[in-house]
Design a protein around this motif. Sequence first.
Motif, PDB file in Angstrom:
ATOM      1  N   ILE A 252       0.835  -1.202   0.000  1.00 48.94           N
ATOM      2  CA  ILE A 252       0.000   0.000   0.000  1.00 48.94           C
ATOM      3  C   ILE A 252       0.870   1.252   0.000  1.00 48.94           C
ATOM      4  O   ILE A 252       0.615   2.201  -0.755  1.00 48.94           O
ATOM      5  CB  ILE A 252      -0.991  -0.016   1.184  1.00 48.94           C
ATOM      6  CG1 ILE A 252      -2.066  -1.083   0.923  1.00 48.94           C
ATOM      7  CG2 ILE A 252      -1.614   1.353   1.417  1.00 48.94           C
ATOM      8  CD1 ILE A 252      -2.982  -1.346   2.095  1.00 48.94           C
ATOM      9  N   ALA A 253       1.911   1.259   0.820  1.00 52.46           N
ATOM     10  CA  ALA A 253       2.831   2.401   0.848  1.00 52.46           C
ATOM     11  C   ALA A 253       3.497   2.595  -0.509  1.00 52.46           C
ATOM     12  O   ALA A 253       3.681   3.726  -0.969  1.00 52.46           O
ATOM     13  CB  ALA A 253       3.872   2.204   1.945  1.00 52.46           C
ATOM     14  N   SER A 254       3.839   1.508  -1.168  1.00 57.26           N
ATOM     15  CA  SER A 254       4.465   1.591  -2.491  1.00 57.26           C
ATOM     16  C   SER A 254       3.503   2.160  -3.527  1.00 57.26           C
ATOM     17  O   SER A 254       3.890   2.977  -4.373  1.00 57.26           O
ATOM     18  CB  SER A 254       4.950   0.202  -2.922  1.00 57.26           C
ATOM     19  OG  SER A 254       5.595   0.263  -4.174  1.00 57.26           O
TER      20      SER A 254
ATOM     21  N   TYR B 191       3.993   5.546  -5.584  1.00 59.61           N
ATOM     22  CA  TYR B 191       3.950   5.553  -7.047  1.00 59.61           C
ATOM     23  C   TYR B 191       3.009   6.648  -7.555  1.00 59.61           C
ATOM     24  O   TYR B 191       3.360   7.412  -8.455  1.00 59.61           O
ATOM     25  CB  TYR B 191       3.519   4.190  -7.593  1.00 59.61           C
ATOM     26  CG  TYR B 191       3.360   4.198  -9.090  1.00 59.61           C
ATOM     27  CD1 TYR B 191       4.457   4.079  -9.920  1.00 59.61           C
ATOM     28  CD2 TYR B 191       2.102   4.372  -9.678  1.00 59.61           C
ATOM     29  CE1 TYR B 191       4.327   4.121 -11.300  1.00 59.61           C
ATOM     30  CE2 TYR B 191       1.959   4.415 -11.054  1.00 59.61           C
ATOM     31  CZ  TYR B 191       3.077   4.280 -11.856  1.00 59.61           C
ATOM     32  OH  TYR B 191       2.934   4.337 -13.216  1.00 59.61           O
ATOM     33  N   PHE B 192       1.833   6.704  -6.994  1.00 57.66           N
ATOM     34  CA  PHE B 192       0.874   7.727  -7.423  1.00 57.66           C
ATOM     35  C   PHE B 192       1.438   9.124  -7.200  1.00 57.66           C
ATOM     36  O   PHE B 192       1.280  10.009  -8.041  1.00 57.66           O
ATOM     37  CB  PHE B 192      -0.464   7.561  -6.688  1.00 57.66           C
ATOM     38  CG  PHE B 192      -1.448   6.717  -7.435  1.00 57.66           C
ATOM     39  CD1 PHE B 192      -2.529   7.294  -8.083  1.00 57.66           C
ATOM     40  CD2 PHE B 192      -1.291   5.338  -7.513  1.00 57.66           C
ATOM     41  CE1 PHE B 192      -3.442   6.512  -8.784  1.00 57.66           C
ATOM     42  CE2 PHE B 192      -2.194   4.552  -8.208  1.00 57.66           C
ATOM     43  CZ  PHE B 192      -3.268   5.135  -8.850  1.00 57.66           C
TER      44      PHE B 192
ATOM     45  N   ALA C  23       5.079   9.289  -9.592  1.00 56.82           N
ATOM     46  CA  ALA C  23       4.966   9.058 -11.037  1.00 56.82           C
ATOM     47  C   ALA C  23       3.795   9.822 -11.653  1.00 56.82           C
ATOM     48  O   ALA C  23       3.872  10.250 -12.801  1.00 56.82           O
ATOM     49  CB  ALA C  23       4.820   7.566 -11.328  1.00 56.82           C
ATOM     50  N   LEU C  24       2.716   9.967 -10.905  1.00 57.40           N
ATOM     51  CA  LEU C  24       1.509  10.588 -11.456  1.00 57.40           C
ATOM     52  C   LEU C  24       1.202  11.951 -10.848  1.00 57.40           C
ATOM     53  O   LEU C  24       0.262  12.615 -11.273  1.00 57.40           O
ATOM     54  CB  LEU C  24       0.309   9.654 -11.256  1.00 57.40           C
ATOM     55  CG  LEU C  24       0.460   8.242 -11.824  1.00 57.40           C
ATOM     56  CD1 LEU C  24      -0.732   7.384 -11.453  1.00 57.40           C
ATOM     57  CD2 LEU C  24       0.664   8.271 -13.325  1.00 57.40           C
ATOM     58  N   ASP C  25       1.984  12.325  -9.837  1.00 58.34           N
ATOM     59  CA  ASP C  25       1.785  13.595  -9.127  1.00 58.34           C
ATOM     60  C   ASP C  25       0.343  13.712  -8.615  1.00 58.34           C
ATOM     61  O   ASP C  25      -0.314  14.747  -8.756  1.00 58.34           O
ATOM     62  CB  ASP C  25       2.153  14.789 -10.013  1.00 58.34           C
ATOM     63  CG  ASP C  25       2.394  16.052  -9.206  1.00 58.34           C
ATOM     64  OD1 ASP C  25       2.768  15.932  -8.020  1.00 58.34           O
ATOM     65  OD2 ASP C  25       2.186  17.151  -9.761  1.00 58.34           O
ATOM     66  N   GLN C  26      -0.156  12.571  -8.056  1.00 58.11           N
ATOM     67  CA  GLN C  26      -1.500  12.525  -7.482  1.00 58.11           C
ATOM     68  C   GLN C  26      -1.428  11.863  -6.116  1.00 58.11           C
ATOM     69  O   GLN C  26      -0.541  11.063  -5.848  1.00 58.11           O
ATOM     70  CB  GLN C  26      -2.451  11.714  -8.368  1.00 58.11           C
ATOM     71  CG  GLN C  26      -2.713  12.307  -9.723  1.00 58.11           C
ATOM     72  CD  GLN C  26      -3.660  11.436 -10.537  1.00 58.11           C
ATOM     73  OE1 GLN C  26      -4.272  10.512 -10.024  1.00 58.11           O
ATOM     74  NE2 GLN C  26      -3.778  11.741 -11.815  1.00 58.11           N
ATOM     75  N   ARG C  27      -2.382  12.184  -5.300  1.00 62.72           N
ATOM     76  CA  ARG C  27      -2.461  11.550  -3.983  1.00 62.72           C
ATOM     77  C   ARG C  27      -3.622  10.564  -4.020  1.00 62.72           C
ATOM     78  O   ARG C  27      -4.744  10.937  -4.325  1.00 62.72           O
ATOM     79  CB  ARG C  27      -2.694  12.625  -2.929  1.00 62.72           C
ATOM     80  CG  ARG C  27      -2.693  12.100  -1.528  1.00 62.72           C
ATOM     81  CD  ARG C  27      -2.370  13.214  -0.546  1.00 62.72           C
ATOM     82  NE  ARG C  27      -2.798  13.016   0.821  1.00 62.72           N
ATOM     83  CZ  ARG C  27      -2.564  11.943   1.566  1.00 62.72           C
ATOM     84  NH1 ARG C  27      -1.946  10.916   1.067  1.00 62.72           N
ATOM     85  NH2 ARG C  27      -2.973  11.891   2.816  1.00 62.72           N
ATOM     86  N   ILE C  28      -3.337   9.286  -3.697  1.00 61.32           N
ATOM     87  CA  ILE C  28      -4.389   8.267  -3.735  1.00 61.32           C
ATOM     88  C   ILE C  28      -4.917   7.969  -2.339  1.00 61.32           C
ATOM     89  O   ILE C  28      -6.083   7.624  -2.184  1.00 61.32           O
ATOM     90  CB  ILE C  28      -3.895   6.973  -4.431  1.00 61.32           C
ATOM     91  CG1 ILE C  28      -5.059   5.998  -4.634  1.00 61.32           C
ATOM     92  CG2 ILE C  28      -2.758   6.331  -3.670  1.00 61.32           C
ATOM     93  CD1 ILE C  28      -4.726   4.790  -5.447  1.00 61.32           C
TER      94      ILE C  28
END
Length: 88
Positions: free
Chosen positions: A14-16, A20-21, A24-29
Amino acid sequence: MPIELSRDERAQAIASIERYFQEALDQRIGNIGAGALLNFFLEEIGPLVYNQTVAQLQERLQQRMQELDIEFHEDEFQYWRRQAKARR
């Protein structure tokens, strides 16, 4: 056979996903979203990877079994041939 992760493995996964989000995506999930995405991948795509791994393992084991036949093969009924060679 469902793919199950230990509590520690799940937390690391989950931390990974969250990292990544973010990177790599400049988003917070978020933790809940990452956990839901992990569950989806484990249920939907995990079996595909698992089945491919099992098929590759079966292929390698079959190849190894064929090598064992060559490596440990003994010709039958050799006693008299050896006796004849010893007499010469």
